[in-house]
Structures are given as structure tokens and as C-alpha cells.
Design an enzyme around this catalytic site. Structure first.
Site, PDB file in Angstrom:
ATOM      1  N   GLU A   1       0.849  -1.182   0.000  1.00  0.00           N
ATOM      2  CA  GLU A   1       0.000   0.000   0.000  1.00  0.00           C
ATOM      3  C   GLU A   1       0.885   1.233   0.000  1.00  0.00           C
ATOM      4  OE1 GLU A   1      -2.611   0.089   3.391  1.00  0.00           O
ATOM      5  OE2 GLU A   1      -0.991   0.327   4.841  1.00  0.00           O
ATOM      6  N   VAL A   2       0.458   2.222  -0.742  1.00  0.00           N
ATOM      7  CA  VAL A   2       1.089   3.529  -0.738  1.00  0.00           C
ATOM      8  C   VAL A   2      -0.020   4.497  -0.351  1.00  0.00           C
ATOM      9  CG1 VAL A   2       2.418   5.226  -2.039  1.00  0.00           C
ATOM     10  CG2 VAL A   2       2.570   2.802  -2.653  1.00  0.00           C
TER      11      VAL A   2
END
Length: 384
Positions: free
Chosen positions: A282-283
Site C-alpha cells: 500500500e502507498v
């Protein structure tokens, strides 16, 4: 003979008495020793209970010539790991360096619930020319909360084990999930960051990334980025949706008007369809996690105890929050980022993108019914 027997008996009794005295001395010494151990000051890493306590343990190593102010975004890679994961983690970091970061120079932050060894810190530093920081997780962010019923937790673990559910009886998995769901972004080492990218020790990056995902998100006001979606195991989240419903009823003003709840509920909100973003990659914009509404939601689910009783993971918790609080345009599928973790992978099919990859697009998880990515793509734009 009688006198000899009497003397022998007396001598034997004397030996017994001396033996008992000796045992008494040994017992006294042992008791004193145990009491002394318990009274001795604990190692500092065992006393760390708050965020402020762990600051002194942070170790930041900046290579010569490194200048963080030249970075395009205030961002970093964050890794929650153990000393034992050193060598497979080096592989993942070497790949993200080769595919992206050697041209960018974003720093790494390594977090652990136990102090990192000097071997770990020195060896992992060889994998990058960027700044590396090593931090200790506060005990009150990691240990089992006081409000959790231990017996109920053990019963829940036994139930999941009988169902052969992965991580069924793992306490450390639950602690990790809780930490990623509600605490990691509060660590002092992240306080100056705007974005973070999560790294797992056994992940593989299979495509060159010739642009900056952090800048891409900032320019488009994207709050959350993912590569893989999956369906969760029902038995691990049986009451998560009812807890979320209770939150939405109690705090309706926190909901985004143009939310994406239709992605995680296929029947108008009556039930959870188990779809979630796989948070191993995840960013995200850390302002989202620092927001009042996200913090309120985490506190709500944390008090419910499902993380420990049923094994609610940070992935379904985060996914419910994203669906409640963000518009579709604020969430982005990084379709072009080749990513593999355990048996699942995201692999772009475009011939132009495949020139930069070494993955099989026919095995991309979004083509499988176990994924929810096609349903995500089919959601109408919020702006429509």
C-alpha cells in the site's frame, strides 16, 4: 555391636540433618536470587511503554552526501520486521532499489517490537545508498490491550485452528495487524512524512517503475494506492461489518457522501462481501490515517476486540475505512506496478508495460474470482 549400631544410627541421623540444612541454604539462596532478579532494573527496551520512551532507541544512519531535502516528496518506505527476516528482506529491498529507488533515493524506516541487532542494521544498510532508520515499537502499541478477554481470545484461536485458517492461533499476527491498522503512523520516525510505502520481506517487484508514485498521488489528490484485492476468510471477520455499521450509525457525519461502500457490500449495506485491499502493498497519504475520522474508526474497532477474538486483519479494517471515507478518485489501482507476494501477483498485460516486467500477465490475481479488482474498476466515478 549394639553400641556400633547406635553410633551408626546417630551418625546417619546427623548426615540427614546436615543434608536438610544444606537444602535449606540452597532454597534460601534460590529464593533470594529470584527476588533479586525481579527487583533488578529491567532492560530499557522492556520498559518502553509510550511513544516518547522509544525515541532514545531510534538509530538513523545517513550515508555521506545524502540530502533528504532534495526528494520530490516527504515519503519513505516503512518495514515492520524481525531480526530473523534480514536476508529475505535484503532481496526485497534490492529489488525495489533496482526497479525504482536507486534513481530516487527515498529513505527506509525499519520497525521492530524488539531491538534490532547490529548485524541487522549493518547488513541491511548495504542494500541501499539511502538513509536508513531503525525504530522500536512502543510496548503499549504492541502488547495485548487490557480490555481483551484472554480466554475468549484463546477460544477464538482454537475455533479458527479447527477450520485450518492461516495465522489462526498466532498472537504476533494479531499484534502486527493491530499495529498496522492503528499505530505505525504515530511512530516518531514517521512524524515528518506525508506518504509511506509498505515493504514486506518476502515481496517481489517485477516491473520497472519509471515515475514517482508519491508525486503521482500528490498531483492527483490520491489518498490510497493498492495493487491486489482479495476476498477475506469469513470466519476471521464475522462481526467486523456489524461493528462498522454501529460506527456509521453513531458517527454519520464522518462518512464521505460519495463513498465506495458498494464495493465492500453487494446488498446495499446489509452485509460485508469480504472484499479488501491487500495491505502487504500500500502507498498512502498519511494525512488520511492521521485524520480524526480514521482515528475514531480505529478506536471503535479496537475496543470491539475482533482483532484478537476473530483475527480481523489490518487489510479489511483499512478497506472498510477507505470505502467509508474516500471517493473512488482518491483511491488508485497501481495496475502497472508488478508485485508478487506469496501466491498472489499483480502483473500488467499491456505489451508496452511488459517490456519493463518479468511476470506472467495471465497469472495476475485480478483475473481470478478470488480478487475484487474487476468490481472496483466497474464502480462508477464519484464525479459522475
Amino acid at each position: 555391636m549394639a553400641a556400633f549400631a547406635a553410633r551408626s544410627s546417630h551418625s546417619a541421623w546427623g548426615l540427614v540433618r546436615r543434608y536438610r540444612i544444606f537444602l535449606g541454604i540452597i532454597a534460601t539462596v534460590l529464593i533470594f536470587h529470584l527476588c533479586f532478579i525481579n527487583m533488578r532494573p529491567k532492560p530499557k527496551h522492556l520498559l518502553a511503554r509510550t511513544v516518547q520512551d522509544v525515541v532514545q532507541f531510534n538509530d538513523v544512519r545517513t550515508p555521506p552526501g545524502y540530502n533528504a531535502t532534495r526528494l520530490p516528496a516527504k515519503a519513505a518506505f516503512v518495514v515492520l520486521t524481525r531480526n530473523s527476516e534480514l536476508h529475505p528482506l535484503r532481496v526485497a529491498i534490492s529489488q525495489i532499489e533496482d526497479r525504482f529507488n536507486r534513481h530516487r533515493g527515498y529513505p527506509y524506516i525499519f520497525l521492530n517490537d524488539e531491538p534490532f541487532t547490529e548485524e541487522f542494521k549493518e547488513t541491511i544498510s548495504w542494500a541501499t545508498n539511502s538513509r536508513v532508520s531503525f525504530g522500536l515499537v512502543p510496548r503499549d502499541h504492541w502488547d495485548l490491550p487490557d480490555h481483551i478477554d484472554r480466554q475468549r481470545m484463546r477460544d477464538g484461536m482454537a475455533f479458527l485452528k479447527s477450520k485450518d485458517v492461516i495465522h489462526s492461533d498466532s498472537l504476533s499476527y494479531r499484534q502486527m495487524s493491530r499495529y498496522y491498522a492503528g499505530f505505525f503512523h504515530k511512530h516518531p520516525l514517521l512524524e515528518d512524512l506525508d506518504y509511506y510505502w509498505r515493504i514486506e520481506y518476502d515481496a517481489e517487484y517485477t516491473c520497472d517503475i519509471d515515475y514517482d508514485p508519491f508525486v503521482y498521488m500528490r498531483e492527483r489528490a490520491i489518498k490510497y494506492g493498492f495493487t491486489i484485492t482479495l476476498h477475506e476468510f469469513f470466519d476471521t471477520v464475522k462481526s467486523l461489518w456489524s461493528s462498522a455499521q454501529n460506527f456509521m450509525t453513531t458517527y454519520p457525519h464522518y462518512l464521505e457522501e460519495k463513498n465506495t461502500l458498494d464495493w465492500i457490500s453487494s446488498d446495499g449495506g446489509n452485509s460485508y462481501n469480504l472484499c479488501h485491499f491487500w495491505t502487504n502493498f500500500e502507498v498512502l497519504d498519511l494525512a488520511f490515517l492521521r485524520s480524526e475520522r480514521y482515528d475514531k474508526f480505529f478506536q471503535h474497532v479496537d475496543q470491539a476486540g475482533g482483532i484478537f477474538y476473530e483475527r480481523w486483519g489490518d487489510a479489511p479494517i483499512r478497506s472498510v475505512a477507505v470505502s467509508m471515507f474516500l471517493r473512488k478518485e482518491e483511491t488508485h489501482w497501481f495496475e502497472d506496478v508488478g508485485y508478487t507476494h506469496t501466491a498472489f501477483q499483480n502483473c500488467p498485460a499491456s505489451p508496452e508495460l511488459q517490456k519493463k516486467c518479468h511476470c506472467d500477465p495471465g497469472r495476475s490475481i485480478h483475473l481470478n474470482d478470488f480478487s475484487c479488482t474487476r468490481e472496483w474498476v466497474q464502480l462508477p466515478p464519484s464525479k459522475a
